[in-house]
Design a protein around this motif. Structure first.
Motif, PDB file in Angstrom:
ATOM      1  N   ALA A 112      59.332  61.383  76.337  1.00  0.00           N
ATOM      2  CA  ALA A 112      59.608  62.815  76.215  1.00  0.00           C
ATOM      3  C   ALA A 112      60.805  62.975  75.290  1.00  0.00           C
ATOM      4  N   SER A 113      61.126  64.187  74.982  1.00  0.00           N
ATOM      5  CA  SER A 113      62.318  64.470  74.178  1.00  0.00           C
ATOM      6  C   SER A 113      63.199  65.452  74.944  1.00  0.00           C
ATOM      7  N   ILE A 114      64.488  65.418  74.615  1.00  0.00           N
ATOM      8  CA  ILE A 114      65.441  66.294  75.283  1.00  0.00           C
ATOM      9  C   ILE A 114      66.508  66.708  74.279  1.00  0.00           C
ATOM     10  N   SER A 115      66.870  67.967  74.307  1.00  0.00           N
ATOM     11  CA  SER A 115      67.915  68.437  73.406  1.00  0.00           C
ATOM     12  C   SER A 115      69.275  68.038  73.946  1.00  0.00           C
ATOM     13  N   ARG A 116      70.262  68.031  73.071  1.00  0.00           N
ATOM     14  CA  ARG A 116      71.608  67.670  73.514  1.00  0.00           C
ATOM     15  C   ARG A 116      72.120  68.685  74.533  1.00  0.00           C
ATOM     16  N   ALA A 117      71.796  69.942  74.348  1.00  0.00           N
ATOM     17  CA  ALA A 117      72.234  70.960  75.302  1.00  0.00           C
ATOM     18  C   ALA A 117      71.600  70.733  76.677  1.00  0.00           C
ATOM     19  N   GLU A 118      70.309  70.408  76.701  1.00  0.00           N
ATOM     20  CA  GLU A 118      69.635  70.128  77.973  1.00  0.00           C
ATOM     21  C   GLU A 118      70.207  68.885  78.639  1.00  0.00           C
ATOM     22  N   LEU A 119      70.521  67.886  77.828  1.00  0.00           N
ATOM     23  CA  LEU A 119      71.094  66.645  78.358  1.00  0.00           C
ATOM     24  C   LEU A 119      72.447  66.916  79.005  1.00  0.00           C
ATOM     25  N   ASP A 120      73.302  67.654  78.301  1.00  0.00           N
ATOM     26  CA  ASP A 120      74.617  67.976  78.859  1.00  0.00           C
ATOM     27  C   ASP A 120      74.483  68.772  80.150  1.00  0.00           C
ATOM     28  N   GLU A 121      73.524  69.697  80.187  1.00  0.00           N
ATOM     29  CA  GLU A 121      73.338  70.528  81.368  1.00  0.00           C
ATOM     30  C   GLU A 121      72.886  69.688  82.566  1.00  0.00           C
ATOM     31  N   ARG A 122      72.026  68.709  82.334  1.00  0.00           N
ATOM     32  CA  ARG A 122      71.534  67.873  83.437  1.00  0.00           C
ATOM     33  C   ARG A 122      72.629  66.982  84.022  1.00  0.00           C
ATOM     34  N   PHE A 123      73.669  66.728  83.240  1.00  0.00           N
ATOM     35  CA  PHE A 123      74.744  65.863  83.707  1.00  0.00           C
ATOM     36  C   PHE A 123      76.059  66.620  83.855  1.00  0.00           C
ATOM     37  N   GLY A 124      75.962  67.778  84.445  1.00  0.00           N
ATOM     38  CA  GLY A 124      77.165  68.509  84.825  1.00  0.00           C
ATOM     39  C   GLY A 124      77.650  69.548  83.858  1.00  0.00           C
ATOM     40  N   LEU A 138      71.848  51.292  75.756  1.00  0.00           N
ATOM     41  CA  LEU A 138      70.975  50.772  76.809  1.00  0.00           C
ATOM     42  C   LEU A 138      69.505  51.087  76.565  1.00  0.00           C
ATOM     43  N   GLY A 139      69.214  51.976  75.609  1.00  0.00           N
ATOM     44  CA  GLY A 139      67.831  52.349  75.360  1.00  0.00           C
ATOM     45  C   GLY A 139      67.312  53.437  76.275  1.00  0.00           C
ATOM     46  N   VAL A 140      68.193  54.018  77.093  1.00  0.00           N
ATOM     47  CA  VAL A 140      67.789  55.141  77.936  1.00  0.00           C
ATOM     48  C   VAL A 140      67.492  56.356  77.061  1.00  0.00           C
ATOM     49  N   LEU A 141      68.221  56.465  75.949  1.00  0.00           N
ATOM     50  CA  LEU A 141      67.962  57.480  74.935  1.00  0.00           C
ATOM     51  C   LEU A 141      67.739  56.784  73.601  1.00  0.00           C
ATOM     52  N   GLU A 142      66.987  57.422  72.716  1.00  0.00           N
ATOM     53  CA  GLU A 142      66.808  56.925  71.356  1.00  0.00           C
ATOM     54  C   GLU A 142      67.021  58.078  70.390  1.00  0.00           C
ATOM     55  N   ARG A 143      67.587  57.773  69.245  1.00  0.00           N
ATOM     56  CA  ARG A 143      67.816  58.816  68.250  1.00  0.00           C
ATOM     57  C   ARG A 143      66.499  59.235  67.598  1.00  0.00           C
ATOM     58  N   ILE A 144      66.434  60.500  67.222  1.00  0.00           N
ATOM     59  CA  ILE A 144      65.303  61.019  66.468  1.00  0.00           C
ATOM     60  C   ILE A 144      65.768  61.154  65.023  1.00  0.00           C
ATOM     61  N   PRO A 145      65.145  60.423  64.091  1.00  0.00           N
ATOM     62  CA  PRO A 145      65.604  60.477  62.698  1.00  0.00           C
ATOM     63  C   PRO A 145      65.705  61.903  62.178  1.00  0.00           C
ATOM     64  N   GLY A 146      66.854  62.183  61.558  1.00  0.00           N
ATOM     65  CA  GLY A 146      67.057  63.494  60.964  1.00  0.00           C
ATOM     66  C   GLY A 146      67.519  64.569  61.924  1.00  0.00           C
ATOM     67  N   ARG A 147      67.715  64.214  63.203  1.00  0.00           N
ATOM     68  CA  ARG A 147      68.145  65.217  64.184  1.00  0.00           C
ATOM     69  C   ARG A 147      69.318  64.684  65.000  1.00  0.00           C
ATOM     70  N   PRO A 154      62.543  57.347  76.338  1.00  0.00           N
ATOM     71  CA  PRO A 154      61.421  56.434  76.600  1.00  0.00           C
ATOM     72  C   PRO A 154      60.925  56.485  78.038  1.00  0.00           C
ATOM     73  N   SER A 155      61.845  56.648  79.001  1.00  0.00           N
ATOM     74  CA  SER A 155      61.454  56.712  80.406  1.00  0.00           C
ATOM     75  C   SER A 155      62.107  57.926  81.059  1.00  0.00           C
ATOM     76  N   PRO A 156      61.402  59.053  81.120  1.00  0.00           N
ATOM     77  CA  PRO A 156      61.960  60.232  81.786  1.00  0.00           C
ATOM     78  C   PRO A 156      62.337  59.959  83.238  1.00  0.00           C
ATOM     79  N   ALA A 162      69.168  58.656  86.895  1.00  0.00           N
ATOM     80  CA  ALA A 162      70.581  58.710  86.514  1.00  0.00           C
ATOM     81  C   ALA A 162      71.162  60.092  86.791  1.00  0.00           C
ATOM     82  N   ALA A 163      70.393  61.146  86.504  1.00  0.00           N
ATOM     83  CA  ALA A 163      70.878  62.508  86.751  1.00  0.00           C
ATOM     84  C   ALA A 163      71.071  62.767  88.242  1.00  0.00           C
ATOM     85  N   GLU A 164      70.158  62.282  89.069  1.00  0.00           N
ATOM     86  CA  GLU A 164      70.282  62.470  90.519  1.00  0.00           C
ATOM     87  C   GLU A 164      71.486  61.713  91.077  1.00  0.00           C
TER      88      GLU A 164
END
Length: 322
Positions: A112-124, A138-147, A154-156, A162-164
């Protein structure tokens, strides 16, 4: 360009012909790599036409095949064996099917993909660049070229865990450290499972190098059957171990014969004068209490782990006897 020179475009009624520079451009390999493959015997020799070497679509297909096998983790020596089998007429359909089966996803989970704003929101809600860099490493996130404002996940499920944990009060550095430790242990389990199944299941299919087309095809079918078994066995054993250790952990903290002391309660314990002097020499007089407390806590934890390990072994022996 004279009529005897190779071209990079297909001629009427024939396949495409290339000079080495055109072949490099079409395949994505470098001229130096192409020559190295020729020297190793991985690539057929080109046709010599006058002073020019002429390559065709056969060379292009072979280069793409080599690149695909390299991406799947094969060494050049292994690729040479596979290609020699192909050239000898043994066929590679089963072998390439086995490669594709092993290289394919080992989970039904979809990325799946997640925006930086959504990521920050999920972690406080706070922006934590250091934590993001750790997740990328760690490979929990991967960069999207050009963004820079979004990431691939890779693994929602792993990100959700981690969020829980973070929502429950676990600091992000502790989560990362735990994942590193867990990953090493799980990789050991995966390695052992592969060694076990190779010895008892796949050895008879992989005795030839490369395996025959039929054996490779049968091995690929077995991989499909074995794929869920590793996860199922780990799930079952993890559930059993969690029940065992969680129960003992809870009993230790809720023991009715030894009510827990309040957080501010202290007790005096006499220690030999020589011990006190030795500790003072290490940490100074003001650090004696903290040092003794930390050393005692470490010893308690070590003995607890020893007790749990002993209990686990005894339980395993009883299970085997039963």
């Amino acid at each position: 360009m004279s009529g005897s020179e190779p071209r990079s475009e297909p001629r009427s009624g024939t396949g495409a012909e290339y000079r080495i520079e055109g072949l490099a451009q079409a395949s994505g390999a470098t001229v130096r790599t192409i020559r190295a493959y020729q020297d190793r015997g991985l690539l057929p020799r080109p046709e010599r036409r006058g002073r020019a070497n002429v390559y065709d679509d056969t060379h292009l297909a072979r280069l793409r095949q080599i690149a695909d096998l390299l991406e799947r983790g094969y060494t050049l020596a292994s690729i040479k064996e596979l290609l020699e089998a192909w050239d000898a007429g043994r066929g590679l359909g089963g072998v390439l099917g086995l490669v594709a089966e092993v290289h394919g996803p080992w989970t039904d989970e979809e990325t799946a993909s997640i925006s930086r704003a959504e990521l920050d929101e999920r972690f406080g809600g706070a922006r934590d660049d250091a934590a993001v860099e750790e997740a990328l490493e760690l490979g929990v996130l991967e960069r999207i070229p050009g963004r820079d404002d979004a990431f691939l996940v890779p693994s929602p499920q792993e990100l959700a865990v981690a969020a829980e944990l973070h929502a429950a009060g676990v600091p992000l550095p502790a989560i990362s450290g735990h994942l590193r430790e867990l990953r090493g242990q799980v990789e050991h389990i995966a390695s052992r499972f592969l060694e076990f199944t190779t010895e008892h299941v796949f050895a008879r299919y992989l005795g030839h190098r490369p395996p025959t087309d039929a054996d490779a095809a049968e091995a690929a079918a077995l991989v499909r059957r074995m794929r869920p078994l590793a996860r199922q066995s780990v799930d079952a054993e993890l559930a059993r171990a969690m029940r065992l250790f969680a129960t003992r952990h809870l009993h230790r903290h809720l023991a009715v014969d030894a009510p827990p002391s309040g957080p501010s309660e202290t007790r005096s314990v006499p220690l030999p004068a020589d011990t006190i002097r030795a500790v003072e020499n290490l940490v100074g007089r003001e650090g004696v209490a903290s040092f003794v407390a930390a050393a005692t806590e470490r010893e308690v934890q070590a003995r607890t782990l020893d007790d749990l390990t002993s209990t686990h072994r005894q339980t395993g022996q009883i299970d085997q006897i039963g």
